[in-house]
Design a protein around this motif. Structure first.
Motif, PDB file in Angstrom:
ATOM      1  N   THR A  58      32.310  50.589  47.347  1.00  0.00           N
ATOM      2  CA  THR A  58      31.598  50.991  46.308  1.00  0.00           C
ATOM      3  C   THR A  58      31.728  50.335  45.269  1.00  0.00           C
ATOM      4  OG1 THR A  58      31.076  53.237  47.076  1.00  0.00           O
ATOM      5  CG2 THR A  58      30.719  52.911  44.805  1.00  0.00           C
ATOM      6  N   ALA A  59      33.259  49.974  44.891  1.00  0.00           N
ATOM      7  CA  ALA A  59      33.605  49.311  43.703  1.00  0.00           C
ATOM      8  C   ALA A  59      32.930  47.633  43.689  1.00  0.00           C
ATOM      9  CB  ALA A  59      35.094  49.475  43.667  1.00  0.00           C
ATOM     10  N   ASP A  60      33.503  47.280  44.968  1.00  0.00           N
ATOM     11  CA  ASP A  60      33.069  45.791  44.984  1.00  0.00           C
ATOM     12  C   ASP A  60      31.637  45.791  45.135  1.00  0.00           C
ATOM     13  OD1 ASP A  60      35.410  44.697  45.222  1.00  0.00           O
ATOM     14  OD2 ASP A  60      35.565  44.756  47.420  1.00  0.00           O
ATOM     15  N   LEU A  61      30.850  46.693  45.391  1.00  0.00           N
ATOM     16  CA  LEU A  61      29.272  46.536  45.271  1.00  0.00           C
ATOM     17  C   LEU A  61      29.019  46.549  43.746  1.00  0.00           C
ATOM     18  CD1 LEU A  61      26.461  46.565  46.322  1.00  0.00           C
ATOM     19  CD2 LEU A  61      26.653  48.807  46.802  1.00  0.00           C
ATOM     20  N   GLU A  62      29.414  47.505  43.083  1.00  0.00           N
ATOM     21  CA  GLU A  62      29.351  47.540  41.613  1.00  0.00           C
ATOM     22  C   GLU A  62      29.439  46.341  40.976  1.00  0.00           C
ATOM     23  OE1 GLU A  62      27.460  49.779  39.972  1.00  0.00           O
ATOM     24  OE2 GLU A  62      27.098  50.693  41.787  1.00  0.00           O
ATOM     25  N   ARG A  63      30.518  45.778  41.268  1.00  0.00           N
ATOM     26  CA  ARG A  63      31.119  44.366  40.624  1.00  0.00           C
ATOM     27  C   ARG A  63      29.868  43.386  41.023  1.00  0.00           C
ATOM     28  NH1 ARG A  63      36.636  46.229  41.251  1.00  0.00           N
ATOM     29  NH2 ARG A  63      36.695  45.325  43.362  1.00  0.00           N
ATOM     30  N   ALA A  64      29.609  43.310  42.205  1.00  0.00           N
ATOM     31  CA  ALA A  64      28.892  42.059  42.803  1.00  0.00           C
ATOM     32  C   ALA A  64      27.235  42.564  42.190  1.00  0.00           C
ATOM     33  CB  ALA A  64      28.510  42.377  44.307  1.00  0.00           C
ATOM     34  N   LEU A  65      26.939  43.804  41.791  1.00  0.00           N
ATOM     35  CA  LEU A  65      25.596  44.069  41.241  1.00  0.00           C
ATOM     36  C   LEU A  65      25.694  43.571  39.762  1.00  0.00           C
ATOM     37  CD1 LEU A  65      24.487  47.377  42.882  1.00  0.00           C
ATOM     38  CD2 LEU A  65      23.283  45.212  42.894  1.00  0.00           C
ATOM     39  N   SER A  66      26.892  43.829  39.296  1.00  0.00           N
ATOM     40  CA  SER A  66      27.019  43.552  37.703  1.00  0.00           C
ATOM     41  C   SER A  66      27.097  41.934  37.427  1.00  0.00           C
ATOM     42  CB  SER A  66      28.426  44.105  37.193  1.00  0.00           C
ATOM     43  OG  SER A  66      28.705  43.641  35.914  1.00  0.00           O
ATOM     44  N   PHE A  67      27.882  41.420  38.604  1.00  0.00           N
ATOM     45  CA  PHE A  67      27.878  39.835  38.209  1.00  0.00           C
ATOM     46  C   PHE A  67      26.467  39.169  38.619  1.00  0.00           C
ATOM     47  CE2 PHE A  67      28.020  35.649  40.644  1.00  0.00           C
ATOM     48  CZ  PHE A  67      28.710  35.074  39.719  1.00  0.00           C
ATOM     49  N   LEU A  68      25.707  39.894  39.683  1.00  0.00           N
ATOM     50  CA  LEU A  68      24.469  39.101  39.909  1.00  0.00           C
ATOM     51  C   LEU A  68      23.546  39.425  38.677  1.00  0.00           C
ATOM     52  CD1 LEU A  68      22.802  37.766  42.028  1.00  0.00           C
ATOM     53  CD2 LEU A  68      22.316  40.039  43.004  1.00  0.00           C
ATOM     54  N   ARG A  69      23.525  40.514  38.025  1.00  0.00           N
ATOM     55  CA  ARG A  69      22.659  40.968  36.866  1.00  0.00           C
ATOM     56  C   ARG A  69      22.998  39.873  35.957  1.00  0.00           C
ATOM     57  NH1 ARG A  69      24.227  46.172  38.015  1.00  0.00           N
ATOM     58  NH2 ARG A  69      22.324  47.434  39.037  1.00  0.00           N
ATOM     59  N   THR A  70      24.253  39.395  35.676  1.00  0.00           N
ATOM     60  CA  THR A  70      24.868  38.629  34.642  1.00  0.00           C
ATOM     61  C   THR A  70      24.133  37.118  34.614  1.00  0.00           C
ATOM     62  OG1 THR A  70      26.641  39.768  33.849  1.00  0.00           O
ATOM     63  CG2 THR A  70      26.711  37.617  33.340  1.00  0.00           C
ATOM     64  N   VAL A  71      24.531  36.670  35.897  1.00  0.00           N
ATOM     65  CA  VAL A  71      23.834  35.325  36.331  1.00  0.00           C
ATOM     66  C   VAL A  71      22.377  35.086  36.435  1.00  0.00           C
ATOM     67  CG1 VAL A  71      23.663  33.598  38.260  1.00  0.00           C
ATOM     68  CG2 VAL A  71      25.937  34.899  37.850  1.00  0.00           C
ATOM     69  N   LEU A  72      21.644  36.239  36.706  1.00  0.00           N
ATOM     70  CA  LEU A  72      20.253  36.084  36.602  1.00  0.00           C
ATOM     71  C   LEU A  72      19.791  36.218  35.094  1.00  0.00           C
ATOM     72  CD1 LEU A  72      19.373  38.249  39.459  1.00  0.00           C
ATOM     73  CD2 LEU A  72      19.080  35.880  39.481  1.00  0.00           C
ATOM     74  N   ALA A  73      20.362  37.051  34.361  1.00  0.00           N
ATOM     75  CA  ALA A  73      20.154  36.863  32.740  1.00  0.00           C
ATOM     76  C   ALA A  73      20.487  35.628  32.315  1.00  0.00           C
ATOM     77  CB  ALA A  73      20.919  38.121  32.272  1.00  0.00           C
ATOM     78  N   ASP A  75      28.847  39.092  49.241  1.00  0.00           N
ATOM     79  CA  ASP A  75      30.096  38.483  49.321  1.00  0.00           C
ATOM     80  C   ASP A  75      29.897  36.941  49.625  1.00  0.00           C
ATOM     81  OD1 ASP A  75      32.827  37.943  48.963  1.00  0.00           O
ATOM     82  OD2 ASP A  75      33.586  38.875  50.775  1.00  0.00           O
ATOM     83  N   PRO A  76      29.778  36.216  48.670  1.00  0.00           N
ATOM     84  CA  PRO A  76      29.567  36.224  47.289  1.00  0.00           C
ATOM     85  C   PRO A  76      28.380  36.494  47.113  1.00  0.00           C
ATOM     86  CG  PRO A  76      29.452  33.924  47.873  1.00  0.00           C
ATOM     87  CD  PRO A  76      29.913  34.697  48.990  1.00  0.00           C
ATOM     88  N   PRO A  77      27.848  37.308  45.886  1.00  0.00           N
ATOM     89  CA  PRO A  77      26.752  37.643  45.430  1.00  0.00           C
ATOM     90  C   PRO A  77      25.470  36.596  45.180  1.00  0.00           C
ATOM     91  CG  PRO A  77      28.025  38.191  43.689  1.00  0.00           C
ATOM     92  CD  PRO A  77      29.031  37.767  44.894  1.00  0.00           C
ATOM     93  N   ILE A  78      26.175  35.463  44.801  1.00  0.00           N
ATOM     94  CA  ILE A  78      25.195  34.346  44.531  1.00  0.00           C
ATOM     95  C   ILE A  78      25.875  32.950  44.529  1.00  0.00           C
ATOM     96  CG2 ILE A  78      24.772  34.549  41.982  1.00  0.00           C
ATOM     97  CD1 ILE A  78      21.999  33.909  42.641  1.00  0.00           C
ATOM     98  N   THR A  79      25.543  31.973  44.960  1.00  0.00           N
ATOM     99  CA  THR A  79      26.447  30.529  44.905  1.00  0.00           C
ATOM    100  C   THR A  79      25.373  29.592  43.803  1.00  0.00           C
ATOM    101  OG1 THR A  79      25.532  29.650  46.658  1.00  0.00           O
ATOM    102  CG2 THR A  79      27.213  31.066  46.945  1.00  0.00           C
ATOM    103  N   GLU A  80      26.230  28.672  43.408  1.00  0.00           N
ATOM    104  CA  GLU A  80      25.491  27.592  42.429  1.00  0.00           C
ATOM    105  C   GLU A  80      24.230  27.059  43.225  1.00  0.00           C
ATOM    106  OE1 GLU A  80      27.918  24.867  40.125  1.00  0.00           O
ATOM    107  OE2 GLU A  80      29.446  26.443  40.552  1.00  0.00           O
ATOM    108  N   VAL A  81      24.435  26.840  44.765  1.00  0.00           N
ATOM    109  CA  VAL A  81      23.521  26.445  45.603  1.00  0.00           C
ATOM    110  C   VAL A  81      21.803  27.238  45.569  1.00  0.00           C
ATOM    111  CG1 VAL A  81      22.621  25.539  47.755  1.00  0.00           C
ATOM    112  CG2 VAL A  81      24.854  24.921  46.822  1.00  0.00           C
ATOM    113  N   GLU A  82      22.281  28.607  45.734  1.00  0.00           N
ATOM    114  CA  GLU A  82      21.430  29.484  45.722  1.00  0.00           C
ATOM    115  C   GLU A  82      20.662  29.709  44.469  1.00  0.00           C
ATOM    116  OE1 GLU A  82      22.760  33.000  48.678  1.00  0.00           O
ATOM    117  OE2 GLU A  82      24.012  32.451  47.126  1.00  0.00           O
ATOM    118  N   LEU A  83      21.609  29.556  43.377  1.00  0.00           N
ATOM    119  CA  LEU A  83      20.908  29.527  42.175  1.00  0.00           C
ATOM    120  C   LEU A  83      19.852  28.522  41.773  1.00  0.00           C
ATOM    121  CD1 LEU A  83      20.523  31.125  39.259  1.00  0.00           C
ATOM    122  CD2 LEU A  83      22.550  29.672  38.638  1.00  0.00           C
TER     123      LEU A  83
END
Length: 588
Positions: A218-233, A185-193
């Motif tokens: 659990t629900a927030d974790l799934e959203r965080a993982l989904s967002f992180l995968r999208t950003v990395l892709a 929380d948050p899963p990744i920031t612009e500085v980290e990217l």
């Protein structure tokens, strides 16, 4: 890859070292650096770094991996010096100082060892590195998970301590692979990217760890993982492993200290260690060799540049050299004045960008509230209003706040590109002035990466349940008549909705301000350094050449011939490395 390749690279380094019978201090430092990489390759010493922004739980993760709370953790930025953790026969710590001294101490007292590590590596124990340490090596016996790996604890980037970020970036060439730690929380920031992009230019394989998953449901974790995968892709970084590992480092440490295997499995650390031990270790040799080859080639290139500078300087007649030095020193005064003007302009643009962010964030908040106003005052029931808010708010936030992100991103990108062009032009003129003074072509350094905006703001993906949920737990309302109770609940819901808007806009403002500050600070620092390095290095070479010409004029021709031999040998070694690189297996 053949079994002889590491030996062949070591032979290249040995040839480079033997080519320099009288290395300068700078040349000696470069030679020692490439020797260290060759020695590590021959010793099969694979180094896995734990990288990331400060306060993401890197030290806690490492404590869990070694099964001992040796590294300091806390709410403030802590790690200031890189710490190398390796298997050993007994607990021991070795301090390496910047002046080359080393101190080693063995101890069976784990608590005492932890205190010694803290006293050497943290801001509290060693503020601003007043002890003059280069690195700290810690030997840990009986750790099973990664027995053939050296783990590196690095300072977190982006903290209030700028030197921590500098140290973290400087240790990257020592990394054969990395764990990049973010939190839920948050899963990744612009500085980290942006930092991840820097890491991937140096490190061949990066595994992303999503830490602190115990803090979200659990629900927030799934959203965080989904967002992180999208950003990395979207970042499209082939060095990043497609697998993301959710971990609770603090739960893993508790489980390991308590010997509870079930809890360790639930923490996620077991899965990460299994993956590293089975999948990553199969690529250990090629990753280690790729790292050594990259660093040895960079060292050879630095040596070639240094030799060419010295050769051209010594080849100039003394009278011409004196004349060129005077011209260079006069030109430097103007270049430094120009740099100060550029610094002032960039600082002014920095302030204007922050003011624009304040204005855009306030306007975005007004637009969201304006979009909600008809819903908040339509007089429907509390239940109907809540349902409408849950449905409308995400789209409203996404539309209005995305507009803020895109606007500020476009402004900063254009501003930084313009200022970067001015600095690069200045650096080119510094190099052109230096080249004219040495009668040689000196290539300027490549430009730095610019601002990288995220495609979507992370704060819009979380919904408003936590902000609006408390309205239904209003026990006082139960004492009121039905109509008054409904009106009270509607009023509280409106108030909660407005507060939720303010909270999300504040999150947007904070994250974007962090990105603005980081981009401008990095650009200012790197551009200043490029100009000063160019001026200082050329000035040193010119002064050294003049001293040699005045005091040892008879030997100058011999020195020039020696430098020409060095240059020729280094060119051949560089070609040899290029041919070896072409034979290196792909890391895909």
């Amino acid at each position: 890859m053949t079994a002889t390749r590491p030996h062949a690279l070591a032979e290249v380094v040995a040839a480079a070292v033997s080519a320099f019978d009288k290395p300068s201090a700078r040349q000696r430092e470069i030679l020692q650096r490439i020797e260290r990489h060759a020695e590590r390759l021959m010793a099969d010493r694979f180094q896995l770094a734990v990288l990331g922004q400060f306060k993401r739980g890197k030290s806690t993760l490492l404590n869990a991996m070694i099964g001992r709370p040796l590294l300091a953790t806390g709410i403030l930025p802590l790690t200031a010096i890189p710490t190398f953790l390796m298997p050993g026969a007994c607990p021991a710590i070795t301090l390496t100082y910047l002046d080359g001294r080393t101190e080693r101490e063995e101890t069976g007292d784990w608590r005492g060892l932890a205190q010694r590590i803290s006293g050497a590596t943290t801001e509290e124990g060693n503020p601003g590195n007043v002890r003059g340490l280069e690195r700290v090596d810690v030997e840990v016996p009986s750790w099973k998970s990664l027995a053939h790996i050296v783990l590196i604890d690095t300072p977190g980037v982006g903290s209030t301590y700028r030197h921590n970020t500098t140290v973290a970036e400087a240790v990257l060439p020592e990394c054969d692979a990395a764990l990049f730690v973010v939190s839920a929380d948050p899963p990744i920031t612009e500085v980290e990217l942006k930092y991840l992009n820097e890491v991937c230019r140096t490190v061949s394989h990066v595994v992303v760890v999503l830490n602190k998953v115990d803090l979200v449901g659990t629900a927030d974790l799934e959203r965080a993982l989904s967002f992180l995968r999208t950003v990395l892709a979207e970042a499209d970084l082939p060095q990043v492993d497609p697998n993301i590992f959710p971990v609770s480092a603090i739960a893993a440490l508790d489980a390991r200290l308590g010997g509870k295997k079930v809890n360790l499995a639930h923490s996620g650390l077991g899965g990460l260690e299994s993956y590293l031990g089975q999948r990553l270790m199969r690529r250990k040799a090629e990753l280690l060799e790729a790292s050594a080859l990259r660093n040895i080639r960079a060292g050879i290139a630095e040596l070639r540049s240094d030799v060419e500078l010295n050769r051209h300087a010594l080849a100039l007649p003394l009278e011409k050299l004196d004349e060129n030095i005077a011209v260079f020193e006069e030109a430097v005064k103007g270049l430094q004045t120009e740099q100060q003007s550029l610094d002032d302009l960039l600082n002014g643009e920095w302030r204007r960008s922050i003011a624009l962010l304040d204005e855009l964030a306030l306007d975005g908040e007004r637009r969201v509230l304006a979009g909600l106003d008809p819903i908040l005052h339509d007089g429907t029931s509390e239940e109907a209003m809540r349902s409408t808010l849950d449905r409308i708010m995400p789209d409203l936030f996404d539309r209005e706040l995305r507009a803020v992100v895109l606007r500020i991103g476009s402004h900063i990108g254009e501003a930084i590109a313009e200022h970067e062009r001015r600095y690069l032009d200045l650096v080119r003129r510094v190099h052109a002035t230096a080249g004219a003074a040495l009668a040689a072509d000196i290539l300027p350094p490549p430009p730095q990466d610019r601002f990288i905006p995220l495609k979507q703001p992370y704060w819009t993906t979380r919904g408003l349940a936590e902000d609006l949920g408390s309205v239904t737990r209003d026990w006082l309302a139960l004492l009121l008549p039905g109509k008054l109770r409904e009106r009270r609940k509607l009023k509280m819901l409106r108030r909660s909705a407005v507060a939720a808007v303010g909270k999300n806009v504040a999150n947007l403002h904070w994250a974007t301000r962090q990105n603005i500050d980081d981009n401008f600070r990095r650009l200012l620092s790197s551009c200043r350094q490029s100009v000063q390095d160019s001026i200082g290095r050329t000035g040193d070479v010119l002064a050294s050449a003049r001293d040699r010409r005045r005091t040892e004029d008879i030997t100058v021709r011999d020195e020039i011939r020696r430098l020409e031999r060095h240059a020729d040998r280094l060119r051949k070694l560089a070609r040899d490395l290029d041919s070896r690189d072409a034979d290196t297996p792909s890391l895909e």
